[in-house]
Scaffold this motif. Structure first.
Motif, PDB file in Angstrom:
ATOM      1  N   GLY A 177       0.812  -1.213   0.000  1.00 22.87           N
ATOM      2  CA  GLY A 177       0.000   0.000   0.000  1.00 22.87           C
ATOM      3  C   GLY A 177       0.846   1.265   0.000  1.00 22.87           C
ATOM      4  O   GLY A 177       0.537   2.242  -0.696  1.00 22.87           O
ATOM      5  N   LEU A 178       1.940   1.253   0.760  1.00 23.27           N
ATOM      6  CA  LEU A 178       2.832   2.419   0.817  1.00 23.27           C
ATOM      7  C   LEU A 178       3.511   2.651  -0.523  1.00 23.27           C
ATOM      8  O   LEU A 178       3.601   3.791  -1.004  1.00 23.27           O
ATOM      9  N   LEU A 179       3.986   1.568  -1.134  1.00 24.52           N
ATOM     10  CA  LEU A 179       4.682   1.708  -2.417  1.00 24.52           C
ATOM     11  C   LEU A 179       3.743   2.222  -3.502  1.00 24.52           C
ATOM     12  O   LEU A 179       4.121   3.085  -4.308  1.00 24.52           O
ATOM     13  N   VAL A 180       2.539   1.703  -3.534  1.00 24.78           N
ATOM     14  CA  VAL A 180       1.586   2.137  -4.559  1.00 24.78           C
ATOM     15  C   VAL A 180       1.227   3.611  -4.358  1.00 24.78           C
ATOM     16  O   VAL A 180       1.036   4.354  -5.332  1.00 24.78           O
ATOM     17  N   LYS A 181       1.187   4.035  -3.112  1.00 27.14           N
ATOM     18  CA  LYS A 181       0.924   5.445  -2.831  1.00 27.14           C
ATOM     19  C   LYS A 181       2.029   6.334  -3.398  1.00 27.14           C
ATOM     20  O   LYS A 181       1.764   7.421  -3.925  1.00 27.14           O
ATOM     21  N   VAL A 182       3.267   5.859  -3.335  1.00 29.57           N
ATOM     22  CA  VAL A 182       4.402   6.642  -3.843  1.00 29.57           C
ATOM     23  C   VAL A 182       4.348   6.758  -5.371  1.00 29.57           C
ATOM     24  O   VAL A 182       4.948   7.665  -5.951  1.00 29.57           O
ATOM     25  N   LEU A 183       3.618   5.863  -6.030  1.00 30.23           N
ATOM     26  CA  LEU A 183       3.518   5.923  -7.494  1.00 30.23           C
ATOM     27  C   LEU A 183       2.868   7.215  -7.988  1.00 30.23           C
ATOM     28  O   LEU A 183       2.918   7.519  -9.183  1.00 30.23           O
ATOM     29  N   GLU A 184       2.274   7.981  -7.076  1.00 27.49           N
ATOM     30  CA  GLU A 184       1.681   9.268  -7.460  1.00 27.49           C
ATOM     31  C   GLU A 184       2.753  10.318  -7.733  1.00 27.49           C
ATOM     32  O   GLU A 184       2.461  11.350  -8.347  1.00 27.49           O
ATOM     33  N   VAL A 208      -5.396  -2.245  -4.197  1.00 29.61           N
ATOM     34  CA  VAL A 208      -5.047  -0.831  -4.012  1.00 29.61           C
ATOM     35  C   VAL A 208      -4.842  -0.106  -5.338  1.00 29.61           C
ATOM     36  O   VAL A 208      -4.100   0.871  -5.418  1.00 29.61           O
ATOM     37  N   ASP A 209      -5.480  -0.588  -6.398  1.00 30.99           N
ATOM     38  CA  ASP A 209      -5.489   0.109  -7.689  1.00 30.99           C
ATOM     39  C   ASP A 209      -4.084   0.340  -8.251  1.00 30.99           C
ATOM     40  O   ASP A 209      -3.761   1.434  -8.734  1.00 30.99           O
ATOM     41  N   THR A 210      -3.266  -0.695  -8.202  1.00 31.04           N
ATOM     42  CA  THR A 210      -1.898  -0.569  -8.714  1.00 31.04           C
ATOM     43  C   THR A 210      -1.887  -0.334 -10.215  1.00 31.04           C
ATOM     44  O   THR A 210      -1.111   0.494 -10.720  1.00 31.04           O
ATOM     45  N   VAL A 211      -2.726  -1.055 -10.937  1.00 31.47           N
ATOM     46  CA  VAL A 211      -2.726  -0.938 -12.399  1.00 31.47           C
ATOM     47  C   VAL A 211      -3.072   0.478 -12.839  1.00 31.47           C
ATOM     48  O   VAL A 211      -2.462   1.018 -13.776  1.00 31.47           O
ATOM     49  N   GLU A 212      -4.042   1.099 -12.159  1.00 28.22           N
ATOM     50  CA  GLU A 212      -4.409   2.468 -12.513  1.00 28.22           C
ATOM     51  C   GLU A 212      -3.218   3.420 -12.345  1.00 28.22           C
ATOM     52  O   GLU A 212      -3.010   4.308 -13.181  1.00 28.22           O
ATOM     53  N   ARG A 213      -2.450   3.229 -11.284  1.00 29.65           N
ATOM     54  CA  ARG A 213      -1.294   4.114 -11.041  1.00 29.65           C
ATOM     55  C   ARG A 213      -0.182   3.863 -12.055  1.00 29.65           C
ATOM     56  O   ARG A 213       0.537   4.782 -12.438  1.00 29.65           O
ATOM     57  N   GLY A 266      -8.354 -10.925 -13.458  1.00 31.30           N
ATOM     58  CA  GLY A 266      -8.978  -9.694 -12.999  1.00 31.30           C
ATOM     59  C   GLY A 266      -8.134  -8.469 -13.285  1.00 31.30           C
ATOM     60  O   GLY A 266      -8.642  -7.414 -13.691  1.00 31.30           O
ATOM     61  N   LEU A 267      -6.824  -8.607 -13.100  1.00 28.32           N
ATOM     62  CA  LEU A 267      -5.926  -7.484 -13.368  1.00 28.32           C
ATOM     63  C   LEU A 267      -5.774  -7.241 -14.869  1.00 28.32           C
ATOM     64  O   LEU A 267      -5.572  -6.101 -15.301  1.00 28.32           O
ATOM     65  N   ARG A 268      -5.881  -8.302 -15.664  1.00 27.25           N
ATOM     66  CA  ARG A 268      -5.884  -8.111 -17.130  1.00 27.25           C
ATOM     67  C   ARG A 268      -7.096  -7.265 -17.534  1.00 27.25           C
ATOM     68  O   ARG A 268      -6.995  -6.367 -18.375  1.00 27.25           O
ATOM     69  N   ALA A 269      -8.236  -7.576 -16.936  1.00 24.58           N
ATOM     70  CA  ALA A 269      -9.441  -6.801 -17.238  1.00 24.58           C
ATOM     71  C   ALA A 269      -9.258  -5.336 -16.835  1.00 24.58           C
ATOM     72  O   ALA A 269      -9.696  -4.414 -17.540  1.00 24.58           O
ATOM     73  N   LYS A 270      -8.589  -5.124 -15.706  1.00 23.67           N
ATOM     74  CA  LYS A 270      -8.342  -3.757 -15.244  1.00 23.67           C
ATOM     75  C   LYS A 270      -7.411  -3.016 -16.217  1.00 23.67           C
ATOM     76  O   LYS A 270      -7.601  -1.824 -16.479  1.00 23.67           O
ATOM     77  N   MET A 271      -6.430  -3.721 -16.777  1.00 20.44           N
ATOM     78  CA  MET A 271      -5.517  -3.104 -17.750  1.00 20.44           C
ATOM     79  C   MET A 271      -6.275  -2.610 -18.974  1.00 20.44           C
ATOM     80  O   MET A 271      -6.006  -1.528 -19.506  1.00 20.44           O
ATOM     81  N   VAL A 272      -7.221  -3.416 -19.429  1.00 20.71           N
ATOM     82  CA  VAL A 272      -8.027  -3.008 -20.578  1.00 20.71           C
ATOM     83  C   VAL A 272      -8.921  -1.830 -20.193  1.00 20.71           C
ATOM     84  O   VAL A 272      -9.077  -0.868 -20.955  1.00 20.71           O
ATOM     85  N   GLU A 273      -9.466  -1.877 -19.000  1.00 19.45           N
ATOM     86  CA  GLU A 273     -10.389  -0.839 -18.525  1.00 19.45           C
ATOM     87  C   GLU A 273      -9.717   0.522 -18.441  1.00 19.45           C
ATOM     88  O   GLU A 273     -10.329   1.547 -18.762  1.00 19.45           O
TER      89      GLU A 273
END
Length: 754
Positions: A305-312, A342-347, A375-382
């Motif tokens: 969670g901390l690492l994904v937050k830093v992706l901002e 934690v929405d890693t793909v979006e970041r 599920g994450l593949r679907a998120k990548m397309v989304e």
């Protein structure tokens, strides 16, 4: 030595010039002849030896002036004569335009990208030089105020950055204990102080043998707390800045604008220092995560969670570090699941593409690890990664990674159709075309095979001379994977199938004993898909003598099951033609199919396809008579009419309905079997009640029973069956008889009156 040298003679002769098979380099083949001459100059002894020299062209690019480079090669390599300048130019031109080989692409795909080595951060350098003999003085400074602590720790950092000093510092427990204490007590008071001390322990963490001392002082846990706290501060700063900017929009006079500029400068200054602290803290944690037990402790404290937050953040070096860390974590299922929450793909989507080559490569590698999850593949397309990844197909450095992610996306039927709305398929077709006679990359052909299973994609692939190019290369190279792609294209109904008419003969010619089974399987499967009404299958079977091959391959064990199954499907396809069905029936293929049915009765796919062949053949009078009168196929179909597989039941019912319509005897048997099956429960109940004559009647009071149910002669099971079956005229079809039957279910040992 000079006296000896006058009697030695050495001669170098250049032989062939060629290009290196995998690298951007020229290969010069030469021969060295060494001779020993006598005093009179006569030849006494000689020896020849062959060798080669590799001249690497690191600067060669699409914009390089080949002529100038060729002249430079001749200047540097004196053994190549000037007369061979045109040949050198030609070879360099070939290298300039040659596509990267699969080996080179694989090496590029596998290159290791690591975070950049840490260097002294801005604001922590000192003008004085530290000495290992004065460590005690630096320790004394750690007991003073914050400025002195910063100076003392900065001097110790100078020493720690030299690996030669780490061993001595390791044995100085006073120094390490003091540093750990100051970090634990004062890290919130000064970002610079926290950064310097963590940097010191980072120097130890760079070597596995020193991880114990870092863990002993619980620096890893402190770093986790530091990162979490700084991320909360970052959110607070942004919220404060957002409010100030909102006020400026309401009142935009000059003084407020100056205040805004001052606030922005302060914000960026704090942000730069904070990113230094985050970078050194996370780098230390990454080093400690070599031990999976330590990594598990980090996971329990929400490292993902901390690492994904830093992706901002926007700092590229910090992002390289964070993505590297996430990539390392992503190989474990639990961490991958945490990333999904934690929405890693979006970041990550915003980093594709980016100008920082290492950051882009690491991001693609992380996405590849995540793409194994549907599920994450679907998120990548989304989030729109599909067109972005398509663009990267034109990037030599990242093509391999992009292609592997696209392959995973193409596995899902939900997303195959979405490739039509990108430039992916034209690019893939162009890449196939450019391969010439070279072996096609596995990822490339794999994506094409998957995408060809979608009708719209297949139409795009066939546009222009697409199908012609694919067939020409596949037949020339006998490429099984390329033919598998063609086979997927051929399965689509409509105009696509008609494009294959020109290639029926070419495909049929490949179906023979001497060809490899895998190759024949794909060619046969393609032919079997061509359910084209106007195609003269009888002519094809005769001209290429396919009937003996098909019959021989029906024998159980004559080939791999996949090939035998394709033979059955092929027979079903050609059996639509009346003349072909007769030819096959006369050849004895039907008994061979029944034998195969016995051998493969547990395999639903085999059973379904064989029954389908029977279904096709009963349409034709000649083959219908053979099946009904000369084989036991109808009996097998009756046995299968109640199979647990719905598709098998459906094909069996349709086939038996046709047989029943044309043959009265089999019609009665089929009707009887259907009746027995549908009424099995009622018949079993009658049998059980007759077996136990002493069973009491269901009515407790004999006086309540009406005379309707009591007359001479008990109705037996057989008589009931005969009675009900004889009502055909009254109730029509067997489905109506079923309704009549259940009207009489509550007969309870009854006796029918006349």
């Amino acid at each position: 030595m000079q006296d000896d040298a006058r009697y030695l003679k050495r001669k170098v002769t250049v032989g062939g010039l060629d290009v290196h098979p995998t690298q951007k380099a020229l290969v010069v083949h030469y021969e060295v002849e060494a001779s020993i001459l006598g005093e009179s100059g006569g030849h006494m002894l000689g020896e020849r030896k062959e060798g080669q020299k590799i001249i690497r062209m690191k600067s060669l690019s699409p914009s390089t002036d080949v002529g100038a480079l060729a002249k430079k090669v001749l200047e540097e390599c004196k053994m190549i004569p000037a007369s061979r300048l045109p040949q050198v130019e030609q070879l360099l031109y070939y290298l300039q335009n040659r596509k990267s080989s699969p080996v080179e692409m694989e090496k590029k795909g596998k290159r290791t990208v690591k975070p950049k080595e840490l260097t002294p951060f801005e604001g922590i350098e000192l003008n004085e030089e530290a000495s290992i003999t004065r460590v005690d003085e630096y320790i004394e400074l750690l007991y003073e105020g914050i400025p002195e602590k910063i100076r003392g720790s900065a001097l110790i950092l100078q020493l720690a950055r030299n690996p030669d000093n780490l061993e001595e510092l390791l044995h100085n427990e006073t120094a390490l204990g003091a540093l750990a204490r100051v970090l634990r007590e004062d890290w919130k008071q000064s970002v610079d102080l926290a950064t310097i001390i963590i940097y010191i322990f980072f120097c130890f963490s760079s070597f596995s043998q020193f991880h114990g001392v870092v863990s002993h002082y619980k620096i890893g846990a402190l770093c986790m707390s530091v990162v979490e706290h700084e991320l909360k501060r970052y959110d607070a700063w942004r919220e404060e800045l957002r409010k100030k900017n909102k006020n400026v929009l309401i009142k935009s006079n000059g003084s407020l604008r100056r205040d805004q500029d001052k606030a922005l400068r302060k914000y960026h200054g704090l942000l730069a220092k904070q990113e230094q602290l985050l970078r050194v803290s996370l780098y230390l944690l990454l080093n400690l995560a070599e031990d999976t037990r330590t990594e598990l402790k980090m996971r329990n404290k929400n490292i993902v969670g901390l690492l994904v937050k830093v992706l901002e953040r926007d700092d590229e070096e910090l992002l390289v570090l964070v993505v590297s860390f996430l990539k390392k974590l992503s190989i474990f299922l639990e961490n991958k699941n945490d990333m999904a929450e934690v929405d890693t793909v979006e970041r990550l989507a915003r980093l594709v593409p980016c100008k920082h080559e290492d950051l882009l490569n690491l991001t693609l590698r992380l996405l590849l690890n995540l793409s194994f999850d549907s599920g994450l593949r679907a998120k990548m397309v989304e989030v729109g990664l599909l067109p972005k990844l398509t663009v990267l197909l034109g990037n030599d450095n990242n093509r391999q990674m992009a292609m592997r992610i696209l392959y995973h996306i193409s596995m899902d039927d939900r997303f195959k159709g979405m490739f039509v709305y990108t430039d992916c398929i034209p690019q893939l077709m162009q890449m196939l075309y450019e391969h010439g006679e070279e072996e096609i990359e596995t990822e490339l052909i794999s994506i094409c095979i998957n995408l060809a299973a979608n009708k719209k994609n297949a139409q795009l692939m066939c546009e222009g001379d697409g199908l012609k190019m694919l067939m020409k290369r596949a037949l020339k190279m006998k490429d099984c994977l390329l033919m598998k792609m063609i086979r997927n294209i051929s399965q689509h109904d409509g105009q696509i199938k008609s494009l294959f008419i020109d290639y029926v003969g070419d495909l049929a010619a490949e179906i023979k004993e001497e060809e490899e089974e895998d190759w024949v399987l794909e060619c046969l499967g393609t032919l079997a898909n061509l359910t084209i009404p106007d195609l003269d299958w009888e002519l094809v079977l005769k001209e290429y003598n396919l009937v003996p091959y098909l019959k021989d391959r029906l024998k159980p064990g004559s080939a791999e099951d996949d090939l035998i199954l394709e033979v059955v499907i092929m027979i079903g396809t050609v059996s639509m033609d009346d003349a072909c069905a007769v030819m096959l029936a006369k050849s004895g293929i039907i008994p061979a199919l029944i034998e195969l049915l016995n051998a493969q009765q547990e395999d639903d796919e085999f059973v379904c396809q064989i029954v389908y062949v029977f279904y096709q053949m009963v349409f034709h009078q000649a083959t219908r008579d053979v099946i009904i009168k000369d084989t036991q196929a109808p009996a097998y179909l009756i046995d299968l009419m109640h199979d647990k597989n719905a598709e098998i039941r459906k094909v069996c019912d349709n086939t038996l309905d046709i047989i029943a319509e044309y043959d009265e005897e089999w019609g009665r048997k089929i009707q009887s079997e259907k009746f027995r099956f549908h009424n099995n429960q009622w018949l079993e109940m009658v049998e059980s009640r007759q077996a136990d004559e002493s069973e009491p009647y269901l009515y407790d009071n004999d006086n309540d029973r009406t005379d309707l149910f009591y007359s001479a002669g008990t109705l037996s099971k057989d008589s009931c069956f005969t009675f009900l079956w004889g009502q055909n005229d009254l109730f029509g079809s067997s489905r109506h008889k079923l309704s009549f039957l259940f009207v009489f279910i509550p007969v309870y040992h009854t006796k029918f009156t006349e």
